[in-house]
Design an enzyme around this catalytic site. Sequence first.
Site, PDB file in Angstrom:
ATOM      1  N   CYS A   1       0.739  -1.289  -0.218  1.00 55.80           N
ATOM      2  CA  CYS A   1       0.092  -0.052  -0.194  1.00 55.80           C
ATOM      3  C   CYS A   1       0.677   1.519  -0.001  1.00 55.80           C
ATOM      4  O   CYS A   1       0.570   2.162  -0.957  1.00 55.80           O
ATOM      5  CB  CYS A   1      -0.793   0.253   1.103  1.00 55.80           C
ATOM      6  SG  CYS A   1      -2.113  -1.185   1.084  1.00 55.80           S
ATOM      7  N   HIS A   2       1.750   1.210   0.941  1.00 54.62           N
ATOM      8  CA  HIS A   2       2.526   2.698   1.051  1.00 54.62           C
ATOM      9  C   HIS A   2       4.266   2.248   1.224  1.00 54.62           C
ATOM     10  O   HIS A   2       4.781   2.993   1.644  1.00 54.62           O
ATOM     11  CB  HIS A   2       2.096   3.172   2.286  1.00 54.62           C
ATOM     12  CG  HIS A   2       0.687   3.865   2.166  1.00 54.62           C
ATOM     13  ND1 HIS A   2      -0.306   3.315   2.959  1.00 54.62           N
ATOM     14  CD2 HIS A   2      -0.271   4.613   1.080  1.00 54.62           C
ATOM     15  CE1 HIS A   2      -1.438   3.623   2.532  1.00 54.62           C
ATOM     16  NE2 HIS A   2      -1.524   4.406   1.512  1.00 54.62           N
ATOM     17  N   GLY A   3       4.298   0.960   0.625  1.00 54.56           N
ATOM     18  CA  GLY A   3       5.913   0.873   0.790  1.00 54.56           C
ATOM     19  C   GLY A   3       6.560   0.553   2.023  1.00 54.56           C
ATOM     20  O   GLY A   3       7.600   1.051   2.161  1.00 54.56           O
TER      21      GLY A   3
END
Lengths: 425, 196
Positions: free
Chosen positions: B161-163
Site C-alpha cells: 500500500c505505502h511501501g
Amino acid sequence: MSFPWSKEYKPSHPLMTWLDERLPLPRLVYNAVGGGYEVPRNLNYFWNFGFLAGLCLVIQIVSGVILAMHYGGDTSVAFNSTEHIMRDVNWGWMLRYGHANGAAAFFAVVYLHIFRGFYYGSYKAPREMIWLLGVVIFLLMMATAFMGYVLPWGQMSYWAAQVITGLFGAIPLIGEPLKEWLLGGFAPGNATLNRFFSLHFLLPFVILGVVILHIWSLHIPGSSNPTGVEVKSESDTVPFYPYYVGKDGWTIGLLMIVYSVFVFYMPNALGDPENYIPANPMQTPAHIVPEWYFWPFYAILRSFTQNFLIFDAKLLGVMAMFAAILVWFFLPWLDKSPVRSASYRPLYRKFFWVLVIDVLILGYLGKAPAEQPYVFVSQLATMYYFLHFLVIVPIVSSIERPDPLPFSITESVLGHDGAAKLAKD
Amino acid sequence: MAQEAATGAPLGTEGASESEGVRRRDFINIAAVSAAGVGGVAVIVPLVSQMWPSADVLAESSTEVDIAAVQPGQAIKAVFRKQPVFIRNLTPAEITAAQTVDNDPKQLAALRDSQTLAQRTKEGHESLLITMGICTHLGCIPQGAGTGEVKGEFGGYFCPCHGSHYDTAGRIRKGPAPKNLEVPEYEFSGTIVKIG
C-alpha cells in the site's frame, strides 16, 4: 444583498397575498434566487458552479434515497444487493451509475467553485463566513463520499475503510481505542458497514443545511465579482431572475451533457475495477487508490516516510493531510491584500498558478504507486503546498503592488461610468 | 399566575439591595440547570457506548491453529478477530539475518521500534515468528507469507500500500509504518498454538 434599488416581492394573485401574510415563503425565494436578488452584471462563467453544485446535491439525494430502497446494509448481502440493483431492479443500473458518477460530478463542480474562490479572493472580508461554511461543506462531502464508497462492500470499499479508519489509529494514546470505536470492532465489519450506511444517509441533509447557511451568509454582502470591486450603483447589478437563472440554466445543460456521457457511455471510467470483487479481509489489493477526487490529499498523506522529533511518520502524514484542508480556514487572514481579484495582483497570480500546477502534480502522485521517484516528488510538492499558504501568501500580500482597479463594475464593463466622471469632477 | 410572573420576571433587574446575596430563585435556577445537565450527559453515555465493539464481536477473541505441517521457510495465514495472523517458520538463514542486527548494538539501537528476535518469539520456539498480518501504518495486509510473494528489501514482509519493508523478525525497517508487526498473545500446547 438588498440594495436600495432591489425590487420588492409583489404577490400577483390574492392567494399569494394570503400566503405572504401568513408564511412569506415565496417572498424568501424571490429575495434569495429571484428578481429581488441584485447581482453584479459582470460575473463570468466561474460564478455558475455554486448553482451547479446545488444541482449535484439534489441529484445525489434523489438517486441516493431511491438506491437505499433496494440496498441492504449488511456484510452478507451488501455486495449482492448492489449487483441486484445493477441487474434486476428496473433502471437500477442507471440510478447506481448516476449516483456514483454524480459524486464525481459534484466534486468536479465543487473543485471549480473553490478554484473561483481562490483566484478571485472570494474569501476576503466581508465574505469570510461564506468561505468558512464552504470549507465545512467540503469536509462533509469528503466524509459522505468516503462512507458511500464503502457501501458496495467490494475490495476497494473494505480496504478504503481499513486505511481511512487506520488514520485515526495514528493519534497518540487514544488512537487505537478511537479506531475500535469508529469501526465497532477490530477490523471493518458488519457494525462498520451499518453505521456508515446510516451516516451516509444522514450527512447529505446536514450538507443541505450548511448549504442554506452558506447562501444565507452570501446574501448579506451579496455576490462578489471578477473585478473584486464592490457594487456602487444600480448600473452595476442585474436581478438574479431572469439574468442569472437563464445563464445557470444554460450551464446546467452543458453539465448534463458531460454527466450523461459518463453515466451512459463510460460509467466505470472513473471507478476501480477492483471494487467488483467482493470484500476479502484476508487479501489486500496490490494497489490501493482512492477515487480521483482524493488523490492530492492521499499523496500528501503518503509523502511522510521519516519520523520527526516525537512524531512518527504515520502521525505526521495524517496531520499533514488534514492540515492541507484546515489551512483553508485561515486563508482569509493569511492573505492580507485588500485587493480581492488575482486579475489585479500580478505577483500573487503567478504563485496562484504554480499552486494549481502543484495540486495537479499531487493528484497525479496520489494515483501513482508508493515507489521512488513518486515519493520524493510528492515530498517536494507537499512542501510547496504548505509553503504557499503559510509563507508565500502572507509575504506576497504585504509586498505586492497591485494593478489599478476600475472605478466601478460598470466602468469595467462599459469602459466608462457616469458616476466615475462625476466623482472626478 | 400573571402576578407571579410579574414579581419573578425581572431577575437581574431588581434593586441593588435585593440582588445582593443568594436568593431562593438562584438556588432553583442552578439546581434545575444542573439536573438538566447531568441528565443530558447521562443520555450521551449510551449513545456513545453503543459504538464500541458489541458482545458477539468481542466473543470471537481466540483462535487455535495446528502448526505441525509448517516447514522451515513456510508461512501460513490464520484468522484471528477477522484479521490475518502470519505464522512463519523461519529458516536458519532468516534467523541469522535477524540475529545479526540483534547482536550489533549500533544496528539494534538504530531500529525504529527496537526489539530483538528473542523478544518477539517464545522460548523453545525461536524459529516460529507469529505476528498480526496487519501493517502498522494503515492496516493493509503485507506480502511475504504466501509462496511467490514479494518479501521486501529485508526478506521479511512488504506492504504494497505505502511501501513499508519489514525484516525476517517482522520489524519495521523502511517506509512509513511506525511499529513492528504486532505480536499477539499466544501460547503453545503441543503442535497447537492458541492465539488470543
